[in-house]
Design a protein around this motif. Structure first.
Motif, PDB file in Angstrom:
ATOM      1  N   ALA A 155       0.825  -1.211   0.000  1.00 53.20           N
ATOM      2  CA  ALA A 155       0.000   0.000   0.000  1.00 53.20           C
ATOM      3  C   ALA A 155       0.860   1.261   0.000  1.00 53.20           C
ATOM      4  CB  ALA A 155      -0.929  -0.005   1.208  1.00 53.20           C
ATOM      5  N   ILE A 156       1.972   1.213   0.704  1.00 46.21           N
ATOM      6  CA  ILE A 156       2.866   2.377   0.763  1.00 46.21           C
ATOM      7  C   ILE A 156       3.542   2.606  -0.585  1.00 46.21           C
ATOM      8  CG2 ILE A 156       4.985   3.267   1.787  1.00 46.21           C
ATOM      9  CD1 ILE A 156       4.174   1.761   4.372  1.00 46.21           C
ATOM     10  N   PHE A 157       4.088   1.545  -1.168  1.00 47.67           N
ATOM     11  CA  PHE A 157       4.910   1.703  -2.367  1.00 47.67           C
ATOM     12  C   PHE A 157       4.111   1.708  -3.675  1.00 47.67           C
ATOM     13  CE2 PHE A 157       8.056   0.225   0.731  1.00 47.67           C
ATOM     14  CZ  PHE A 157       9.055   1.158   0.519  1.00 47.67           C
ATOM     15  N   ILE A 158       2.956   1.039  -3.696  1.00 45.14           N
ATOM     16  CA  ILE A 158       2.153   0.993  -4.925  1.00 45.14           C
ATOM     17  C   ILE A 158       1.050   2.043  -4.915  1.00 45.14           C
ATOM     18  CG2 ILE A 158       0.594  -0.416  -6.337  1.00 45.14           C
ATOM     19  CD1 ILE A 158       2.194  -2.859  -5.516  1.00 45.14           C
ATOM     20  N   LEU A 159       0.348   2.147  -3.785  1.00 48.81           N
ATOM     21  CA  LEU A 159      -0.779   3.083  -3.704  1.00 48.81           C
ATOM     22  C   LEU A 159      -0.377   4.448  -3.157  1.00 48.81           C
ATOM     23  CD1 LEU A 159      -3.503   0.674  -2.250  1.00 48.81           C
ATOM     24  CD2 LEU A 159      -3.044   1.211  -4.659  1.00 48.81           C
ATOM     25  N   GLY A 160       0.792   4.531  -2.543  1.00 48.66           N
ATOM     26  CA  GLY A 160       1.222   5.806  -1.965  1.00 48.66           C
ATOM     27  C   GLY A 160       0.478   6.170  -0.706  1.00 48.66           C
ATOM     28  N   GLU A 161      -0.048   5.170   0.031  1.00 47.86           N
ATOM     29  CA  GLU A 161      -0.755   5.456   1.273  1.00 47.86           C
ATOM     30  C   GLU A 161       0.230   5.893   2.362  1.00 47.86           C
ATOM     31  OE1 GLU A 161      -4.560   2.372   0.801  1.00 47.86           O
ATOM     32  OE2 GLU A 161      -3.151   2.127   2.440  1.00 47.86           O
ATOM     33  N   PRO A 162      -0.203   6.786   3.249  1.00 46.21           N
ATOM     34  CA  PRO A 162       0.698   7.261   4.312  1.00 46.21           C
ATOM     35  C   PRO A 162       0.919   6.193   5.377  1.00 46.21           C
ATOM     36  CG  PRO A 162      -1.497   8.157   4.628  1.00 46.21           C
ATOM     37  CD  PRO A 162      -1.521   7.443   3.304  1.00 46.21           C
ATOM     38  N   PHE A 163       2.074   6.238   6.023  1.00 45.27           N
ATOM     39  CA  PHE A 163       2.353   5.337   7.139  1.00 45.27           C
ATOM     40  C   PHE A 163       3.184   6.114   8.157  1.00 45.27           C
ATOM     41  CE2 PHE A 163       4.588   1.950   9.447  1.00 45.27           C
ATOM     42  CZ  PHE A 163       3.516   1.132   9.761  1.00 45.27           C
ATOM     43  N   THR A 164       2.531   6.512   9.238  1.00 40.41           N
ATOM     44  CA  THR A 164       3.181   7.336  10.257  1.00 40.41           C
ATOM     45  C   THR A 164       3.552   6.481  11.468  1.00 40.41           C
ATOM     46  OG1 THR A 164       1.087   7.832  11.372  1.00 40.41           O
ATOM     47  CG2 THR A 164       1.715   9.257   9.523  1.00 40.41           C
ATOM     48  N   LEU A 165       4.137   7.126  12.469  1.00 37.16           N
ATOM     49  CA  LEU A 165       4.454   6.431  13.711  1.00 37.16           C
ATOM     50  C   LEU A 165       3.185   5.913  14.389  1.00 37.16           C
ATOM     51  CD1 LEU A 165       7.232   8.735  15.217  1.00 37.16           C
ATOM     52  CD2 LEU A 165       7.509   6.429  14.282  1.00 37.16           C
ATOM     53  N   ILE A 166       2.094   6.663  14.243  1.00 38.33           N
ATOM     54  CA  ILE A 166       0.807   6.220  14.802  1.00 38.33           C
ATOM     55  C   ILE A 166       0.350   4.935  14.124  1.00 38.33           C
ATOM     56  CG2 ILE A 166      -1.627   6.810  15.099  1.00 38.33           C
ATOM     57  CD1 ILE A 166       0.198   8.373  16.914  1.00 38.33           C
ATOM     58  N   HIS A 167       0.488   4.894  12.790  1.00 37.51           N
ATOM     59  CA  HIS A 167       0.127   3.670  12.071  1.00 37.51           C
ATOM     60  C   HIS A 167       1.011   2.511  12.509  1.00 37.51           C
ATOM     61  CE1 HIS A 167      -1.571   6.687   9.188  1.00 37.51           C
ATOM     62  NE2 HIS A 167      -2.538   5.782   9.141  1.00 37.51           N
ATOM     63  N   GLY A 168       2.297   2.804  12.710  1.00 30.34           N
ATOM     64  CA  GLY A 168       3.216   1.764  13.149  1.00 30.34           C
ATOM     65  C   GLY A 168       2.849   1.217  14.514  1.00 30.34           C
ATOM     66  N   LEU A 169       2.482   2.112  15.448  1.00 29.36           N
ATOM     67  CA  LEU A 169       2.077   1.689  16.791  1.00 29.36           C
ATOM     68  C   LEU A 169       0.810   0.840  16.723  1.00 29.36           C
ATOM     69  CD1 LEU A 169       2.217   1.767  19.868  1.00 29.36           C
ATOM     70  CD2 LEU A 169       0.990   3.959  19.796  1.00 29.36           C
ATOM     71  N   GLY A 170      -0.184   1.322  15.989  1.00 28.88           N
ATOM     72  CA  GLY A 170      -1.443   0.579  15.878  1.00 28.88           C
ATOM     73  C   GLY A 170      -1.244  -0.787  15.241  1.00 28.88           C
ATOM     74  N   THR A 171      -0.442  -0.835  14.177  1.00 32.78           N
ATOM     75  CA  THR A 171      -0.166  -2.101  13.504  1.00 32.78           C
ATOM     76  C   THR A 171       0.539  -3.076  14.439  1.00 32.78           C
ATOM     77  OG1 THR A 171      -0.002  -0.991  11.357  1.00 32.78           O
ATOM     78  CG2 THR A 171       1.025  -3.169  11.550  1.00 32.78           C
ATOM     79  N   ALA A 172       1.510  -2.571  15.202  1.00 28.57           N
ATOM     80  CA  ALA A 172       2.239  -3.431  16.143  1.00 28.57           C
ATOM     81  C   ALA A 172       1.302  -4.018  17.188  1.00 28.57           C
ATOM     82  CB  ALA A 172       3.358  -2.629  16.814  1.00 28.57           C
ATOM     83  N   LEU A 173       0.361  -3.216  17.687  1.00 26.31           N
ATOM     84  CA  LEU A 173      -0.593  -3.710  18.682  1.00 26.31           C
ATOM     85  C   LEU A 173      -1.495  -4.798  18.099  1.00 26.31           C
ATOM     86  CD1 LEU A 173      -1.624  -0.344  20.394  1.00 26.31           C
ATOM     87  CD2 LEU A 173      -0.289  -2.199  21.424  1.00 26.31           C
TER      88      LEU A 173
END
Length: 318
Positions: free
Chosen positions: A278-296
């Motif tokens: 999604a980041i590399f093909i669609l250009g969707e954003p990925f912030t530290l908040i997204h990283g925290l939520g994904t990790a949880l």
């Protein structure tokens, strides 16, 4: 160097098939998003997916039925109960039409990343529904794992709603509804799969859902809406084959080699791959908040898997 035994080779091949199948499943949201970028809507995209994928599953079911009649496989010479066929039709409409349609609606409103993370929580819903409907025991540790995963979704949801607005609410609700529909599908499909075998069950379920999808399309769109250009067709072909037919076939083969539980573990890599794509093909954003939520979410899923996995699977492919 000691040569691998046949059993060891099967284990390695089975685990590889499970990993590849999970990776291909991760591309589904990407293909759908790319189809939307071509101007297609959820119903048209789902209709094309069914048009292209269903013939493969029908062929698979035909081979399974032939093997059954010929006395091959675990379901050799067993009759095909009409009641089980009707059940497969109903469950197929729920899982392959209802859950898929809600999923596609969700992808039109939220990121592929959030969509995938929400859908990943369906095993929690299976256990909760099992506890409610069949009075099965629900361990506190499993509830804690579910809460951890949903906390992660809440973190991403809270961030995205500030940026995107109310569409995030609707999209997340569609994704949760899709996960619930799929959880119900999983809960009620197992006894039917035990009776019909996975290949025949999937063929009946997919064909039934395809029929409902086609009726939906004809009532909501003009037939000419199926006319698409070559680029859109290539995307939809990828959705049908690379993100639907191939992973379902690979996962089925993996279950036959290493069991359902070990195969399911590889599903945990799917959201990570979806995020990367999604980041590399669609250009969707990925912030530290997204990283925290994904990790949880992933920690919750891994904890859930550890708590619920059986030490040895007895699942077999039919």
């Amino acid at each position: 160097m000691t040569a691998l035994s046949s059993s060891e080779r099967d284990q390695i091949v089975g685990l590889a098939l499970a990993a590849i199948g999970a990776a291909l499943f991760a591309t589904k949201g990407i293909f759908v998003k790319l189809a939307y970028a071509q101007g297609l809507d959820a119903v048209t995209t789902l209709t094309w997916r069914m048009l292209l994928a269903t013939p493969f599953f029908i062929a698979m079911g035909s081979f399974a039925y032939r093997d059954r009649r010929a006395g091959r496989g675990r379901h050799a010479k067993r009759p095909v109960p009409l009641r089980s066929v009707c059940g497969a039709v109903a469950i197929g409409v729920l899982g392959y039409y209802g859950a898929s349609f809600l999923d596609f609606l969700s992808l039109d409103l939220i990121t592929a990343q959030l969509n995938r993370l929400v859908l990943l929580t369906y095993p929690f819903m299976v256990l909760i529904l099992g506890a409610v409907l069949f009075r099965r025991t629900l361990k506190p540790a499993v509830v804690a794992a579910a809460l951890l995963a949903y906390l992660g979704i809440g973190v991403i949801f809270g961030h995205d709603i500030v940026i995107e607005g109310e569409t995030v609410v609707a999209g997340t609700l569609f994704a949760l509804s899709s996960a619930l529909a799929y959880a119900l599908y999983q809960l009620f499909a197992k006894p039917l799969i035990d009776t019909l075998g996975p290949r025949l069950f999937t063929a009946i379920a997919m064909a039934s859902a395809a029929g409902v999808v086609f009726v939906h399309f004809l009532f909501s769109h003009k037939f000419a809406s199926l006319a698409i250009d070559l680029e859109a067709f290539q995307i939809l072909l990828g959705l049908a084959l690379a993100a639907t037919v191939a992973p379902v076939s690979l996962i089925s083969a993996a279950i036959g080699m290493v069991g359902a539980e070990r195969t399911a573990v590889f599903g945990n890599i799917s959201p990570i791959l979806t995020i990367i794509l999604a980041i590399f093909i669609l250009g969707e954003p990925f912030t530290l908040i997204h990283g925290l939520g994904t990790a949880l979410v992933i920690c919750g899923i891994l904890l859930f898997t550890r708590l619920t996995i059986q030490p040895k699977s007895t699942a077999e492919a039919g």
